[in-house]
Design an enzyme around this catalytic site. Sequence first.
Site, short mmCIF file in Angstrom:
data_model
loop_
_atom_site.label_atom_id
_atom_site.label_comp_id
_atom_site.label_asym_id
_atom_site.label_seq_id
_atom_site.Cartn_x
_atom_site.Cartn_y
_atom_site.Cartn_z
N TYR A 124 0.81 -1.21 0.00
CA TYR A 124 0.00 0.00 0.00
C TYR A 124 0.85 1.27 0.00
O TYR A 124 1.69 1.48 0.87
CB TYR A 124 -0.91 -0.01 1.22
CG TYR A 124 -2.00 1.04 1.23
CD1 TYR A 124 -3.12 0.91 0.42
CD2 TYR A 124 -1.91 2.14 2.06
CE1 TYR A 124 -4.13 1.86 0.45
CE2 TYR A 124 -2.92 3.10 2.10
CZ TYR A 124 -4.03 2.95 1.27
OH TYR A 124 -5.02 3.90 1.30
N GLN B 247 -1.00 -5.23 0.39
CA GLN B 247 -1.83 -4.89 -0.77
C GLN B 247 -1.45 -5.74 -1.96
O GLN B 247 -2.31 -6.23 -2.71
CB GLN B 247 -1.68 -3.41 -1.12
CG GLN B 247 -2.41 -3.01 -2.40
CD GLN B 247 -2.18 -1.56 -2.77
OE1 GLN B 247 -3.04 -0.73 -2.55
NE2 GLN B 247 -1.02 -1.26 -3.31
#
Length: 329
Positions: free
Chosen positions: A93, A189
């Site tokens: 992320y 992520q």
Amino acid sequence: MALFDLPLTELERYLPELDEPADLDEFWASTLAQARRHDVLVDARPVDTGLRLIDTTDLTFAGFDGQPVRAWVTRPAGSSGDVLPAVVEYIGYNGGRGFAHEHLAWAAAGYVHLLMDTRGQGSLWGTGAHTPDEAGSGPAAPGFMTRGIEDPRRYYYRRVMTDAARAVDAVRALPGVDAARVAVAGTSQGGGLALAAAGLSDGLVAVMPDVPFLCHFRRAVDVTDGFPYQELVQYLSVHRGTAERVFRTLSYVDAVHLGRRADAPALFSVALRDDICPPSTVFAAYNHYAGLAPQRPETAIEVYEFNRHEGGQGYQLDRQLRWLAALVG
């Protein structure tokens, strides 16, 4: 961080009820069909990085709606005449692809390695990024989790997950890649995107999601105060009365749902003290993984009992290198 989630014996059996939307497959089929109207390879330029044992290409491919996405492609130097297996890797992320020399393990191990930039991200850690997010969205909390959150067609992760699937298309279109031996990988992520790509792509040889994010959203916001999931809580605390719409949107991009549609062998990892991607959300993805496949493929999960979101790091990469080598031959 003390243990805060379910005991491991319960995590191993944790199989939460799903909230898949009825039109999930249609939603993604139409999204990908729209993206695939565009030729996937836009530009591929060899670059001199000063690395004498690694060949590097600065790749631009067509992602969501044909929009340009940047990637580094690395491979062993002088191997352009060989047909090699490939690993597509996705980033954590708000990181970016940075410099090509920061990600050499897979190319050094004999693979073609595509590292996908994440649209709009790359300014929180690392050494930067090069891919804008060309689409706008309505009001959002700081970060990326709530951009377009009240409409699945406008939601940020619809675009990013389309990019992830198109990255698989892109590496398969490159010369010197064995399209039948493509794996996907990522951490946090990146792990969630690897699961999404696995569910949206056919014929992958392996999936390697480490401490994956973007899984089992409702559970995540209920058990952790950690960000980025707290972006959702912040948004809902201001936009009262929107929870039903928000969680409906998230159901279209939940990596638990998309991972059920995968059919490749998978090696997961989880950290039991991870307050960013809680263990129960990871086990939800693992226990439901490939649930729609005619026959469940080989799966395994490495459990790091005393680690937080850093997970296994080099230990996990060592496990991946050996595991994937056995699969690709």
